[in-house]
Design a protein around this motif. Structure first.
Motif, PDB file in Angstrom:
ATOM      1  N   PRO A 175       0.773  -1.243   0.000  1.00  0.00           N
ATOM      2  CA  PRO A 175       0.000   0.000   0.000  1.00  0.00           C
ATOM      3  C   PRO A 175       0.800   1.286   0.000  1.00  0.00           C
ATOM      4  CG  PRO A 175       0.002  -0.977   2.186  1.00  0.00           C
ATOM      5  CD  PRO A 175       0.700  -1.948   1.293  1.00  0.00           C
ATOM      6  N   ALA A 176       2.073   1.235   0.424  1.00  0.00           N
ATOM      7  CA  ALA A 176       2.808   2.488   0.605  1.00  0.00           C
ATOM      8  C   ALA A 176       4.297   2.263   0.354  1.00  0.00           C
ATOM      9  CB  ALA A 176       2.579   3.013   2.026  1.00  0.00           C
ATOM     10  N   PRO A 177       5.046   3.351   0.139  1.00  0.00           N
ATOM     11  CA  PRO A 177       6.496   3.221  -0.080  1.00  0.00           C
ATOM     12  C   PRO A 177       7.195   2.567   1.107  1.00  0.00           C
ATOM     13  CG  PRO A 177       5.733   5.399  -0.732  1.00  0.00           C
ATOM     14  CD  PRO A 177       4.588   4.745  -0.034  1.00  0.00           C
ATOM     15  N   LEU A 178       8.318   1.898   0.798  1.00  0.00           N
ATOM     16  CA  LEU A 178       9.154   1.253   1.805  1.00  0.00           C
ATOM     17  C   LEU A 178      10.518   1.911   1.811  1.00  0.00           C
ATOM     18  CD1 LEU A 178       8.354  -2.417   0.713  1.00  0.00           C
ATOM     19  CD2 LEU A 178       7.289  -1.196   2.613  1.00  0.00           C
ATOM     20  N   ASP A 179      11.237   1.811   2.939  1.00  0.00           N
ATOM     21  CA  ASP A 179      12.610   2.282   2.946  1.00  0.00           C
ATOM     22  C   ASP A 179      13.523   1.177   2.403  1.00  0.00           C
ATOM     23  OD1 ASP A 179      13.201   0.434   5.017  1.00  0.00           O
ATOM     24  OD2 ASP A 179      12.806   1.920   6.568  1.00  0.00           O
ATOM     25  N   GLY A 180      14.810   1.433   2.376  1.00  0.00           N
ATOM     26  CA  GLY A 180      15.753   0.500   1.788  1.00  0.00           C
ATOM     27  C   GLY A 180      15.815  -0.846   2.478  1.00  0.00           C
ATOM     28  N   PHE A 181      15.293  -0.937   3.691  1.00  0.00           N
ATOM     29  CA  PHE A 181      15.284  -2.206   4.425  1.00  0.00           C
ATOM     30  C   PHE A 181      13.861  -2.667   4.726  1.00  0.00           C
ATOM     31  CE2 PHE A 181      19.335  -0.172   5.300  1.00  0.00           C
ATOM     32  CZ  PHE A 181      20.233  -1.207   5.052  1.00  0.00           C
ATOM     33  N   GLY A 182      12.898  -2.134   3.964  1.00  0.00           N
ATOM     34  CA  GLY A 182      11.506  -2.514   4.176  1.00  0.00           C
ATOM     35  C   GLY A 182      11.220  -3.914   3.677  1.00  0.00           C
ATOM     36  N   ARG A 183      10.102  -4.476   4.138  1.00  0.00           N
ATOM     37  CA  ARG A 183       9.740  -5.844   3.782  1.00  0.00           C
ATOM     38  C   ARG A 183       8.373  -5.878   3.103  1.00  0.00           C
ATOM     39  NH1 ARG A 183      11.947  -9.822   8.620  1.00  0.00           N
ATOM     40  NH2 ARG A 183      14.100  -9.075   8.571  1.00  0.00           N
ATOM     41  N   ILE A 184       8.323  -6.666   2.025  1.00  0.00           N
ATOM     42  CA  ILE A 184       7.085  -6.875   1.296  1.00  0.00           C
ATOM     43  C   ILE A 184       6.427  -8.156   1.784  1.00  0.00           C
ATOM     44  CG2 ILE A 184       6.112  -7.390  -0.991  1.00  0.00           C
ATOM     45  CD1 ILE A 184       8.391  -5.809  -2.210  1.00  0.00           C
ATOM     46  N   ASP A 185       5.117  -8.135   1.911  1.00  0.00           N
ATOM     47  CA  ASP A 185       4.378  -9.359   2.170  1.00  0.00           C
ATOM     48  C   ASP A 185       4.229 -10.087   0.828  1.00  0.00           C
ATOM     49  OD1 ASP A 185       2.539 -11.372   2.614  1.00  0.00           O
ATOM     50  OD2 ASP A 185       1.257 -10.147   3.904  1.00  0.00           O
ATOM     51  N   PRO A 186       4.868 -11.252   0.649  1.00  0.00           N
ATOM     52  CA  PRO A 186       4.837 -11.918  -0.657  1.00  0.00           C
ATOM     53  C   PRO A 186       3.445 -12.351  -1.091  1.00  0.00           C
ATOM     54  CG  PRO A 186       5.833 -13.348   1.004  1.00  0.00           C
ATOM     55  CD  PRO A 186       5.676 -12.006   1.631  1.00  0.00           C
ATOM     56  N   THR A 187       2.499 -12.432  -0.139  1.00  0.00           N
ATOM     57  CA  THR A 187       1.139 -12.784  -0.535  1.00  0.00           C
ATOM     58  C   THR A 187       0.426 -11.603  -1.191  1.00  0.00           C
ATOM     59  OG1 THR A 187       0.132 -12.157   1.595  1.00  0.00           O
ATOM     60  CG2 THR A 187       1.023 -14.395   1.403  1.00  0.00           C
ATOM     61  N   GLU A 188       1.045 -10.424  -1.159  1.00  0.00           N
ATOM     62  CA  GLU A 188       0.417  -9.239  -1.740  1.00  0.00           C
ATOM     63  C   GLU A 188       0.992  -8.882  -3.110  1.00  0.00           C
ATOM     64  OE1 GLU A 188       0.772  -6.160   1.198  1.00  0.00           O
ATOM     65  OE2 GLU A 188      -0.960  -6.889   2.330  1.00  0.00           O
ATOM     66  N   VAL A 189       1.854  -9.733  -3.667  1.00  0.00           N
ATOM     67  CA  VAL A 189       2.383  -9.492  -5.006  1.00  0.00           C
ATOM     68  C   VAL A 189       2.234 -10.763  -5.834  1.00  0.00           C
ATOM     69  CG1 VAL A 189       3.996  -7.677  -4.328  1.00  0.00           C
ATOM     70  CG2 VAL A 189       4.738 -10.064  -4.256  1.00  0.00           C
ATOM     71  N   ARG A 190       1.991 -10.588  -7.110  1.00  0.00           N
ATOM     72  CA  ARG A 190       1.818 -11.726  -8.022  1.00  0.00           C
ATOM     73  C   ARG A 190       2.358 -11.350  -9.400  1.00  0.00           C
ATOM     74  NH1 ARG A 190      -0.983 -16.346  -9.278  1.00  0.00           N
ATOM     75  NH2 ARG A 190      -1.762 -16.483 -11.423  1.00  0.00           N
ATOM     76  N   GLY A 191       3.001 -12.336 -10.051  1.00  0.00           N
ATOM     77  CA  GLY A 191       3.451 -12.136 -11.428  1.00  0.00           C
ATOM     78  C   GLY A 191       4.811 -11.484 -11.547  1.00  0.00           C
ATOM     79  N   TYR A 192       5.543 -11.386 -10.436  1.00  0.00           N
ATOM     80  CA  TYR A 192       6.882 -10.795 -10.445  1.00  0.00           C
ATOM     81  C   TYR A 192       7.926 -11.868 -10.141  1.00  0.00           C
ATOM     82  CZ  TYR A 192       4.344  -6.390  -9.836  1.00  0.00           C
ATOM     83  OH  TYR A 192       3.481  -5.340  -9.981  1.00  0.00           O
ATOM     84  N   ALA A 193       9.109 -11.718 -10.748  1.00  0.00           N
ATOM     85  CA  ALA A 193      10.258 -12.509 -10.319  1.00  0.00           C
ATOM     86  C   ALA A 193      10.751 -11.957  -8.989  1.00  0.00           C
ATOM     87  CB  ALA A 193      11.366 -12.430 -11.368  1.00  0.00           C
ATOM     88  N   GLY A 194      11.321 -12.850  -8.154  1.00  0.00           N
ATOM     89  CA  GLY A 194      11.884 -12.411  -6.889  1.00  0.00           C
ATOM     90  C   GLY A 194      10.945 -12.468  -5.715  1.00  0.00           C
ATOM     91  N   LYS A 195       9.812 -13.139  -5.848  1.00  0.00           N
ATOM     92  CA  LYS A 195       8.819 -13.163  -4.774  1.00  0.00           C
ATOM     93  C   LYS A 195       9.264 -14.026  -3.594  1.00  0.00           C
ATOM     94  CE  LYS A 195       3.998 -14.517  -4.003  1.00  0.00           C
ATOM     95  NZ  LYS A 195       2.695 -14.783  -4.642  1.00  0.00           N
ATOM     96  N   TYR A 196      10.056 -15.075  -3.856  1.00  0.00           N
ATOM     97  CA  TYR A 196      10.445 -16.007  -2.799  1.00  0.00           C
ATOM     98  C   TYR A 196      11.880 -15.775  -2.347  1.00  0.00           C
ATOM     99  CZ  TYR A 196       6.221 -18.527  -4.189  1.00  0.00           C
ATOM    100  OH  TYR A 196       4.924 -18.872  -4.470  1.00  0.00           O
ATOM    101  N   ARG A 197      12.209 -16.288  -1.158  1.00  0.00           N
ATOM    102  CA  ARG A 197      13.548 -16.123  -0.603  1.00  0.00           C
ATOM    103  C   ARG A 197      14.554 -16.942  -1.394  1.00  0.00           C
ATOM    104  NH1 ARG A 197      14.872 -20.642   2.447  1.00  0.00           N
ATOM    105  NH2 ARG A 197      13.138 -21.872   3.273  1.00  0.00           N
ATOM    106  N   GLN A 198      15.851 -16.639  -1.180  1.00  0.00           N
ATOM    107  CA  GLN A 198      16.909 -17.310  -1.933  1.00  0.00           C
ATOM    108  C   GLN A 198      16.819 -18.829  -1.778  1.00  0.00           C
ATOM    109  OE1 GLN A 198      20.436 -15.569  -0.251  1.00  0.00           O
ATOM    110  NE2 GLN A 198      20.568 -17.046   1.416  1.00  0.00           N
ATOM    111  N   GLY A 199      17.115 -19.511  -2.854  1.00  0.00           N
ATOM    112  CA  GLY A 199      17.028 -20.959  -2.875  1.00  0.00           C
ATOM    113  C   GLY A 199      15.684 -21.496  -3.322  1.00  0.00           C
ATOM    114  N   LEU A 200      14.668 -20.624  -3.359  1.00  0.00           N
ATOM    115  CA  LEU A 200      13.339 -21.014  -3.822  1.00  0.00           C
ATOM    116  C   LEU A 200      12.986 -20.175  -5.043  1.00  0.00           C
ATOM    117  CD1 LEU A 200      11.361 -21.274  -0.453  1.00  0.00           C
ATOM    118  CD2 LEU A 200      12.334 -23.140  -1.806  1.00  0.00           C
TER     119      LEU A 200
END
Length: 249
Positions: free
Chosen positions: A88-113
């Motif tokens: 819903p709003a901008p994040l700072d350089g260390f902000g965290r995205i809820d992966p359930t709130e994004v779809r259709g992008y590369a990079g949604k999962y943590r490293q190794g997945l």
């Protein structure tokens, strides 16, 4: 140290270092010979290096960096996967995205997945319907970094937010692309001298054609499926294809 494109090749390492950083708003194209094909379920996956994140609820991966994902069968015409961001709003350089709130992008999962993509989701796109992009012969995958300050838009025309600004390795960090379905080597025939064989002689003819020492080779009479990457010409990708084919025989 993170600007070497070759680090995107081979198997995913699943760590924070064996990556190529695209830079803010940067992009990269990976070519596949034989091409990726549309199979049952997801067809390929994009690996980024987001950290595992917190060990307590809500267990969000740390430093998710998003990217648009596009594919092509001729290297010219690309189609993009539909994408939605509900952050819903901008994040700072260390902000965290809820992966359930994004779809259709590369990079949604943590490293190794790897983040999986299903080519069938592109059915109905104009270039797919017109036959310009063949979902059974995807030879290029293009990854484009999303600049997370809200200037990039999702498929609905709404702003996309991810950590911004980032430093040192700004932009999407590509580990690798994992492919589930590819065309079989034997499905294509590169026989330029029409002797009934696909062999080193065909490689030599392709290289001569590319160098201009024998420009008469391309043209009438070439097998329709000799163009293994679907770019409308015979070139270095066909030579690489034949060498790979011979290496597994």
């Amino acid at each position: 140290e993170f600007q070497t494109p070759s680090k995107a090749l081979g198997m995913a390492a699943g760590n924070a270092y064996d990556i190529v950083c695209l830079g803010r708003g940067g992009s990269i194209i990976l070519t596949f010979t034989p091409p990726i094909r549309n199979g049952e379920g997801w067809d390929f996956a994009i690996f980024e290096n987001s950290f595992e994140g917190s060990s307590a609820p809500p267990f969000l991966p740390a430093f998710i960096e998003l990217a648009y994902l596009e594919v092509s069968s001729n290297g010219i015409d690309f189609v993009r996967f539909d994408n939605i961001s509900l952050t819903p709003a901008p994040l700072d350089g260390f902000g965290r995205i809820d992966p359930t709130e994004v779809r259709g992008y590369a990079g949604k999962y943590r490293q190794g997945l790897g983040t999986p993509f299903d080519l069938s989701e592109l059915e109905g796109k104009t270039k797919v319907n017109e036959g310009v992009v063949d979902l059974q012969r995807i030879s290029r995958v293009r990854i484009l970094d999303v600049v997370g300050d809200g200037t990039c838009m999702d498929s609905r025309g709404l702003p996309v937010y991810d950590p911004y600004p980032t430093a040192q390795s700004a932009g999407f960090d590509l580990d690798a692309i994992g492919v589930r379905y590819q065309q079989e080597f034997e499905a294509l025939n590169v026989d330029l001298n029409k002797d009934g064989l696909t062999d080193l002689i065909d490689v030599i003819l392709i290289l001569k054609m590319i160098s201009g020492s024998n420009p008469a080779i391309p043209g009438d009479g070439l097998p329709l499926d000799a163009d293994v990457d679907g770019d409308g010409r015979i070139g270095i990708q066909e030579a690489i294809y034949v060498l790979r084919l011979l290496s597994v025989r």
